[in-house]
Design a protein around this motif. Structure first.
Motif: not given
Ligand SMILES: Nc1ncnc2c1ncn2[C@@H]1O[C@H](COP(=O)(O)OP(=O)(O)OP(=O)(O)O)[C@@H](O)[C@H]1O
Ligand SMILES: [Mg+2]
Length: 412
Positions: A317-321, A349-362, A373-381
């Protein structure tokens, strides 16, 4: 609070129409302090016309939830007061075709010396409800306001939270077709706000119309069908909530903030994630609904052959959790060896996430998970918008199934 039946019998295609509305206030400069100054000023105390609203036009469609955002002093409350008929515009017109209730600023509508109970009856009567009907709804109103025995205390002793709970309970229970709400719900606590959101969802499902002024971007993003950005008294932007909120927050906070923190990269770079795509039904998206089938696609390049690379993502979540952080190793899907380029598809499948903005790291690591090898913090929102679940609080839905039993339990 005010309920105004200004419907004119005809049935136009809008619930409310604002046409070229301008509103000015007089800003008085210091009174001339001496006769000499008074004469110098041409025998008048000077004032300036301040344009709180300038040529504002838009329609509110029946059944839609319209969010209005804008900086402090941008004219939001003034606009709502004009809509409610409490202020008269300098020019332009406002047409209302629905029975309207307005929940404006704190302090309006209630008699300070009377008890909460008396105020409910008084208000509901003013808002056009008969005594019988009020009596029928009274318990529901008091219950929603959650005031307990305080209902018999004078309103002047209420905290602002108690006050707004009662005001909201009355407004929502007098059955308006169009409800205007200015900010004030922010005064209530989290529990009450969640209750209000539920009411709004019901309200919308019944095809009623809502105009909401709020500083809470998440509410606009998740809940409204359309948004308007007021800037120094003029409409700066009108459109899809996510677009309007993004432009607004970017302007208010500087370009980078709303896109999330900057992308951060570390690792030895032998195997890199080059792009991250989100796909729904095979189409790349930035935004999808709760309940969609989502594919997270990582395009990678192994700049030299790498044995047993572990691919991982983290959704936060944007709060960091951290919401979830699966890896190919846990799923027994780690390849023995990779070289050259390729892609990783992670189907959720059937994404259980509720309406919010999220951030994705890889992250790509060796099999022991130590060597990076590679860590991408905040790869995308990305944004999740309301879909299959009606839940509004929290981050995920656990697809709860409810059963309520008991000797005295009747089904609805
Ligand atoms: N009665 C009034 N007399 C003079 N100026 C006023 C009056 N009401 C509002 N204003 C001015 O008009 C402008 C718009 O005020 P308004 O309350 O509509 O802003 P707002 O967008 O609701 O702000 P906020 O986010 O702080 O609630 C402000 O500059 C305010 O000072
Ligand atoms: Mg305001």
């Amino acid at each position: 609070m005010a309920l105004l039946d200004r419907s004119n019998g005809a049935s136009p295609d809008y619930a409310l129409r604002v046409s070229d509305v301008s509103k000015t206030f007089r800003i008085h400069h210091e009174r001339a302090s001496s006769l000499k100054a008074f004469i110098a000023a041409g025998g008048r105390n000077r004032y300036e016309e301040f344009w709180a609203l300038r040529d504002v036009s838009f329609d509110v469609q029946p059944g839609e939830a319209l969010g209005i955002i804008g900086h402090n002093g941008s004219g939001k409350s003034t606009l709502l007061k004009c809509m409610a008929g409490i202020l008269t515009p300098k020019s332009g017109s406002i047409e209302v075709t629905k029975r309207m209730a307005a929940l404006l600023e704190l302090g309006a509508g209630f008699h300070q010396e009377l008890s909460g109970r008396d105020n409910v009856f008084l208000n509901a009567a003013i808002l056009g409800m008969g005594r019988k009907e009020i009596a029928k709804r009274f318990d529901e109103i008091v219950d929603f306001a959650d005031l307990g025995q305080f209902i018999d205390n004078p309103v002047k002793t209420y905290s602002s939270g108690m006050y707004v709970r009662l005001a909201f309970a009355v407004a929502i229970n007098v059955d308006p077709e169009l409800l205007l709400i200015d900010e004030i719900l922010a005064v209530g606590d989290v529990t009450f706000q969640a209750k209000c959101m539920e009411k709004f969802v019901d309200f919308r499902q019944q095809g009623r119309t809502l105009v909401l002024v709020t500083h809470d971007a998440t509410t606009v993003r998740n809940f409204c069908d359309r948004a308007i950005w007021l800037d120094h008294g003029s409409v700066r932007m009108e459109g899809a909530p996510a677009d309007v909120v993004d432009s607004y927050t970017e302007t208010m906070l500087g370009a980078e903030t709303s896109a999330g923190a900057e992308v951060g990269r570390r690792g030895d770079g032998k195997l890199t994630v080059d792009t991250v795509e989100l796909l729904v039904g095979g189409v790349p998206v930035d935004r999808f609904h709760t309940g969609d089938d989502l594919t997270v696609r990582l395009h990678f390049t192994a700049h030299e052959p790498v044995d047993k690379p572990v691919f991982a993502i983290e959704i936060a979540s944007l709060g960091g959790a951290t919401v979830t952080a699966p890896s190919s190793r846990q799923a027994d899907s780690t390849p023995a060896r990779v070289s050259g380029s390729g892609r990783v598809d992670i189907l959720i499948e059937d994404v259980p996430l509720l309406a919010q903005r999220y951030v994705l790291h890889t992250e790509v690591t060796g099999f022991g998970r130590q060597h990076v090898y590679d860590h991408l913090q905040n790869a995308r929102t990305f944004d999740v918008v309301t879909g299959t679940s009606r839940e509004t609080s929290g981050v995920v839905t656990l697809h709860p199934k409810w059963t309520i039993t008991g000797d005295g339990v009747e089904t609805a």
